[in-house]
Design an enzyme around this catalytic site. Structure first.
Site, PDB file in Angstrom:
ATOM      1  N   CYS A   2      -0.073  16.813   3.903  1.00 53.26           N
ATOM      2  CA  CYS A   2      -1.384  17.143   3.322  1.00 53.26           C
ATOM      3  C   CYS A   2      -1.569  16.503   1.959  1.00 53.26           C
ATOM      4  O   CYS A   2      -0.657  16.456   1.159  1.00 53.26           O
ATOM      5  CB  CYS A   2      -1.570  18.538   3.459  1.00 53.26           C
ATOM      6  SG  CYS A   2      -1.065  19.273   4.677  1.00 53.26           S
ATOM      7  N   ARG A  27      -2.587  10.897   3.867  1.00 49.17           N
ATOM      8  CA  ARG A  27      -1.233  11.894   4.059  1.00 49.17           C
ATOM      9  C   ARG A  27      -1.713  12.954   5.195  1.00 49.17           C
ATOM     10  O   ARG A  27      -0.721  13.657   5.419  1.00 49.17           O
ATOM     11  CB  ARG A  27      -1.310  12.636   2.767  1.00 49.17           C
ATOM     12  CG  ARG A  27      -0.923  11.981   1.437  1.00 49.17           C
ATOM     13  CD  ARG A  27      -0.944  12.718   0.321  1.00 49.17           C
ATOM     14  NE  ARG A  27       0.285  13.582   0.162  1.00 49.17           N
ATOM     15  CZ  ARG A  27       1.342  13.324  -0.005  1.00 49.17           C
ATOM     16  NH1 ARG A  27       1.516  12.252  -0.843  1.00 49.17           N
ATOM     17  NH2 ARG A  27       2.241  14.261  -0.028  1.00 49.17           N
ATOM     18  N   TRP A  78      -2.454  17.815   7.550  1.00 48.63           N
ATOM     19  CA  TRP A  78      -1.877  17.230   8.679  1.00 48.63           C
ATOM     20  C   TRP A  78      -1.157  18.397   9.287  1.00 48.63           C
ATOM     21  O   TRP A  78      -0.394  19.236   8.770  1.00 48.63           O
ATOM     22  CB  TRP A  78      -0.830  16.336   8.400  1.00 48.63           C
ATOM     23  CG  TRP A  78      -0.045  15.764   9.486  1.00 48.63           C
ATOM     24  CD1 TRP A  78      -0.564  14.379   9.868  1.00 48.63           C
ATOM     25  CD2 TRP A  78       1.064  16.014  10.068  1.00 48.63           C
ATOM     26  NE1 TRP A  78       0.520  14.094  11.135  1.00 48.63           N
ATOM     27  CE2 TRP A  78       1.579  15.119  10.781  1.00 48.63           C
ATOM     28  CE3 TRP A  78       2.079  16.960   9.651  1.00 48.63           C
ATOM     29  CZ2 TRP A  78       2.612  15.053  11.633  1.00 48.63           C
ATOM     30  CZ3 TRP A  78       3.290  17.178  10.654  1.00 48.63           C
ATOM     31  CH2 TRP A  78       3.671  16.215  11.606  1.00 48.63           C
ATOM     32  N   ASN A 102       0.200  22.258   0.639  1.00 50.93           N
ATOM     33  CA  ASN A 102       0.996  21.343   1.256  1.00 50.93           C
ATOM     34  C   ASN A 102       2.480  21.518   1.249  1.00 50.93           C
ATOM     35  O   ASN A 102       2.910  22.261   0.280  1.00 50.93           O
ATOM     36  CB  ASN A 102       0.863  19.919   0.130  1.00 50.93           C
ATOM     37  CG  ASN A 102       1.664  18.887   0.778  1.00 50.93           C
ATOM     38  OD1 ASN A 102       2.025  18.712   2.064  1.00 50.93           O
ATOM     39  ND2 ASN A 102       1.981  17.955  -0.170  1.00 50.93           N
ATOM     40  N   GLU A 489      11.138  -2.798  15.022  1.00 54.73           N
ATOM     41  CA  GLU A 489       9.950  -2.675  14.122  1.00 54.73           C
ATOM     42  C   GLU A 489       8.692  -3.203  14.827  1.00 54.73           C
ATOM     43  O   GLU A 489       7.586  -2.238  14.684  1.00 54.73           O
ATOM     44  CB  GLU A 489      10.135  -3.483  12.839  1.00 54.73           C
ATOM     45  CG  GLU A 489       9.123  -3.348  11.951  1.00 54.73           C
ATOM     46  CD  GLU A 489       8.421  -2.155  11.321  1.00 54.73           C
ATOM     47  OE1 GLU A 489       9.042  -1.111  11.813  1.00 54.73           O
ATOM     48  OE2 GLU A 489       7.741  -2.132  10.729  1.00 54.73           O
ATOM     49  N   LYS A 493       5.699  -0.466  15.270  1.00 54.54           N
ATOM     50  CA  LYS A 493       4.055  -0.863  15.150  1.00 54.54           C
ATOM     51  C   LYS A 493       3.076  -0.761  16.132  1.00 54.54           C
ATOM     52  O   LYS A 493       1.860  -0.235  15.887  1.00 54.54           O
ATOM     53  CB  LYS A 493       4.077  -2.167  14.303  1.00 54.54           C
ATOM     54  CG  LYS A 493       4.823  -2.208  13.040  1.00 54.54           C
ATOM     55  CD  LYS A 493       4.066  -1.701  11.990  1.00 54.54           C
ATOM     56  CE  LYS A 493       4.613  -1.643  10.702  1.00 54.54           C
ATOM     57  NZ  LYS A 493       5.421  -0.301  10.560  1.00 54.54           N
ATOM     58  N   GLU A 496       2.752   2.774  17.368  1.00 56.12           N
ATOM     59  CA  GLU A 496       2.022   3.519  16.078  1.00 56.12           C
ATOM     60  C   GLU A 496       0.351   3.239  15.866  1.00 56.12           C
ATOM     61  O   GLU A 496      -0.428   4.123  15.783  1.00 56.12           O
ATOM     62  CB  GLU A 496       2.689   3.191  14.846  1.00 56.12           C
ATOM     63  CG  GLU A 496       2.275   3.874  13.725  1.00 56.12           C
ATOM     64  CD  GLU A 496       3.084   3.384  12.431  1.00 56.12           C
ATOM     65  OE1 GLU A 496       3.680   2.188  12.532  1.00 56.12           O
ATOM     66  OE2 GLU A 496       3.083   4.131  11.497  1.00 56.12           O
ATOM     67  N   LYS A 612       1.235   9.428   6.385  1.00 57.49           N
ATOM     68  CA  LYS A 612       2.307   8.313   5.491  1.00 57.49           C
ATOM     69  C   LYS A 612       3.366   8.776   4.994  1.00 57.49           C
ATOM     70  O   LYS A 612       4.359   8.014   4.727  1.00 57.49           O
ATOM     71  CB  LYS A 612       1.275   7.502   4.588  1.00 57.49           C
ATOM     72  CG  LYS A 612       2.094   6.496   3.932  1.00 57.49           C
ATOM     73  CD  LYS A 612       1.342   5.292   3.704  1.00 57.49           C
ATOM     74  CE  LYS A 612       2.187   3.990   3.313  1.00 57.49           C
ATOM     75  NZ  LYS A 612       2.511   3.340   4.200  1.00 57.49           N
TER      76      LYS A 612
HETATM   77  C1  F6R Z   1       6.018   3.128  10.084  1.00 54.17           C
HETATM   78  C2  F6R Z   1       6.156   4.103   9.149  1.00 54.17           C
HETATM   79  C3  F6R Z   1       7.136   5.074   9.300  1.00 54.17           C
HETATM   80  C4  F6R Z   1       7.989   5.436   8.057  1.00 54.17           C
HETATM   81  C5  F6R Z   1       9.000   6.569   8.125  1.00 54.17           C
HETATM   82  C6  F6R Z   1       9.697   6.658   6.955  1.00 54.17           C
HETATM   83  O1  F6R Z   1       5.171   2.197  10.059  1.00 54.17           O
HETATM   84  O2  F6R Z   1       5.616   3.847   8.208  1.00 54.17           O
HETATM   85  O3  F6R Z   1       7.950   4.895  10.460  1.00 54.17           O
HETATM   86  O4  F6R Z   1       8.565   4.302   7.748  1.00 54.17           O
HETATM   87  O5  F6R Z   1       8.020   7.707   8.125  1.00 54.17           O
HETATM   88  O6  F6R Z   1       8.877   6.707   5.632  1.00 54.17           O
HETATM   89  P1  F6R Z   1       9.616   6.596   4.332  1.00 54.17           P
HETATM   90  O7  F6R Z   1       9.797   5.072   4.226  1.00 54.17           O
HETATM   91  O8  F6R Z   1       8.263   6.938   3.485  1.00 54.17           O
HETATM   92  O9  F6R Z   1      10.517   7.618   4.083  1.00 54.17           O
END
Ligand code: F6R
Length: 617
Positions: A2, A27, A78, A102, A489, A493, A496, A612
């Site tokens: 959040c 977030r 979230w 959060n 990847e 994507k 996602e 994110k």
């Molecule tokens: C996909 C994506 C997620 C992040 C994962 C790890 O596009 O963004 O798969 O890569 O949640 O996040 P970080 O890199 O912030 O640890």
């Protein structure tokens, strides 16, 4: 996950909160709400759904108290405990106390049953609301507002942060951090702002303070005070000046952040090279000195721990670090590594790879290994993030703020960093041996820029292919060597942001099972740059072709064999070192999923069920 904002000062508070929440929606965006002080007490306006719902509620109901308020808190959620409904949306009220939260209260069941015994009747299904009653109980027992928040927070298990107001203490907002991030800044016009990250703050000031775990912040029109959660003793905050600008967090004319961020990759690479290397030195791959560099250069083995896209960049990092740097590398998902017993060699260094620097599983592994005296490194895009502060040494990527939930430029700048590490280790073994790789590397930003933006920018081609395959049932991405993690990847994507079922496979693995899925309804994206693995990948493609799938070939412009086998073909730019094809390949899979998502009409920047920064396990 959040997002939290709190503001008190001289500006219209709800305006500051709404602008801030817009920056924090990445977030989480299941529900949103604000609370603000009025002469008649604290008012809460919240709704399930995105911030625009709350904005339209406000638009339909103009209110002078709302426009005049100079103190308030806001939240974008979230959902973890309880569905994303309006009742479960934050802020929550417990008597005179109003709060946003959060993170997770792990012992919420015990707390809830105690509170029920005391006669409280929580309205929502959330763990968050319970905290308000804990604060209320402390105030009832005669504690001051700030001490009540401190004492209540000490009863909580789990990583979280709270921002709290109380109707009996107008003009005061208290924030507490243990695990989930909180950033604070003084408003140059008076007062202060608190948020889950620096983005809501940047338009007012770049001087920020990242709260440490176990700290409490008190903000009021008079400014800020930091206390120890444990003792209440005052702490002098060490403010840092950020180099991110407000322009970087706008869409800059692009329809989506994701697209803007794809196109920002060449400049993000330049910034990452320039900031990570000591540019005063003429030798190749001299890393700009800091604590992390010594740890890296003296390591006998590296263990890269990450999640999602960061995991895939780490897989490619392994190829380069082993190939050029001649160092053994392990790569594992943080969520897996965390719960198994692993054996590390002497002088092994653990690297937490995370663009956000906040991912719960990655952070947990880093902490666990630190406890066992294993040297740790962080690789992150966010200054002040938890991983950057807790790792023994931290390398940064210089991608600038990445707002789209799907990682793009943070991925390619992680790749750039691994390449520089590999080059630096190569140079360590033999001076001058990295020169050629260095020259190839520094051409990448230009190469990628021309690929994306030249006369025949690749996006147009990919859009036309996407239009022709948009109704297919599913996608396979296949590749070998460094193209294999790009296949993973690409599939991630597509799932996602376009919600299309896709799988990434090592090309040689198809015939061990998944080939049974291949028929006319499927698309196979074949990543086959002109490298060491190309021929093998092409023979795997022949097997697929015979089963009727639609083939999208991605390879060298002159690869007539691949072209002949493909229904659609995307040419890669000419590149001397084919190991580096992963950079244009990444752009291809990013754009393909982007175009398919746009055709499907999904919410590209804020895909469903995601956030994110994944700060829960
Ligand atoms: C996909 C994506 C997620 C992040 C994962 C790890 O596009 O963004 O798969 O890569 O949640 O996040 P970080 O890199 O912030 O640890």
């Amino acid at each position: 996950m959040c997002g939290i904002v709190g503001y008190v000062g001289t500006r219209p508070a709800v305006d500051v909160l709404v602008r801030g929440l817009k920056r924090l929606e990445y977030r989480g965006y299941d529900s949103t709400g604000v609370a603000f002080e009025t002469p008649r007490g604290i008012l809460i306006e919240k709704s399930e759904g995105k911030l625009e719902r709350v904005e339209s509620l406000m638009g339909a109901n103009p209110n002078a108290d709302r426009s005049n308020s100079v103190c308030g808190i806001g939240h974008t959620r979230w959902a973890t405990h309880g569905k994303p409904t309006t009742t479960n949306a934050h802020p929550h009220r417990a008597g005179s106390v109003v709060l946003v939260h959060n993170g997770i209260i792990e012992n919420y069941r015990e707390i809830k049953s105690e509170l029920l015994k005391l006669g409280y009747k929580p309205e929502s299904e959330t763990d968050s609301e319970l905290f308000g009653y804990l604060v209320l109980e402390e105030m009832k027992a005669g504690q001051s507002f700030v001490n009540s928040v401190r004492r209540a927070f000490k009863k909580i298990d789990g990583a979280c942060s709270f921002v709290v107001m109380d109707e009996k203490h107008p003009g005061v907002i208290v924030g507490a951090r243990n695990g989930s991030p909180l950033v604070l800044a003084k408003d140059p016009q008076g007062g202060a702002i608190l948020a889950s990250d620096a983005q809501p703050i940047l338009e007012y000031t770049k001087d920020v303070y990242f709260l440490e775990n176990g700290e409490v912040a008190i903000i009021s029109p008079q400014g800020v005070e930091i206390q120890s959660l444990e003792t209440g003793a005052r702490i002098t905050p060490a403010f840092v000046t950020l180099n991110w600008s407000v322009d970087q967090i706008d869409k800059g004319g692009y329809p989506h952040y994701m697209l803007k961020e794809i196109y920002e990759q060449p400049s993000a690479l330049v910034d990452t090279f320039n900031s990570s290397l000591d540019r005063s030195r003429s030798e190749p791959f001299v890393l700009a000195p800091h604590k992390g560099v010594d740890l890296l250069m003296n390591a006998k083995e590296l263990t890269l721990i990450a999640c999602g896209t960061s995991y895939y960049s780490s897989m490619i990092g392994k190829y380069w670090l082993e190939n050029y740097g001649e160092i053994p590398v392990n790569v594992d998902f943080a969520s897996e590594y965390r719960y198994r017993s692993s054996v590390l060699r002497e002088q092994s260094v653990l690297v937490g790879v995370s663009q956000s620097g906040e991912t719960a599983d990655t952070l947990a592994v880093l902490r666990e290994l630190k406890k066992k005296n294993v040297p740790t490194l962080g690789l992150t895009n966010v200054r002040g993030s938890t991983i950057s502060r807790e790792a023994g040494g931290t390398f940064f990527t210089y991608a600038g703020p990445e707002i789209g939930v799907a990682a793009t430029k943070s991925f390619t700048t992680q790749l750039a960093t691994f390449l520089m590490w590999a080059g630096a280790l190569r140079e360590k073994h033999k001076k001058g041996s990295g020169q050629k790789l260095f020259e190839e590397m520094i051409q990448l930003p230009h190469l990628l820029k021309s690929y994306l933006e030249g006369d025949n920018g690749v996006q147009k081609k990919i859009r036309s292919i996407a239009t022709q395959v948009q109704n297919k049932k599913g996608f396979f991405f296949i590749g070998r060597g460094p193209s294999f993690p790009i296949a993973l990847e690409g599939a991630l994507k597509l799932k996602e942001i376009a919600y299309i079922h896709a799988e990434g496979y090592a090309a040689g693995e198809l015939k061990h099972g998944p080939i049974a899925m291949i028929d006319e309804s499927m698309v196979v994206v074949v990543l086959a740059p002109k490298d060491h693995w190309r021929e093998k990948t092409i023979s795997n493609l022949e097997e697929v072709k015979a089963r009727g799938a639609t083939i999208i070939g991605v390879g060298d412009a002159n690869d007539s064999h691949l072209k002949d086998l493909s229904h659609h073909f995307v040419a890669l730019p000419a590149i001397e070192n084919e190991d580096l094809s992963v950079f244009p390949l990444a752009a291809v899979v990013q754009l393909l999923s982007y175009e398919l998502a746009v055709l499907k009409g999904t919410d590209v920047d804020q895909p469903r069920n995601l956030a994110k920064s994944v700060t829960v396990e």
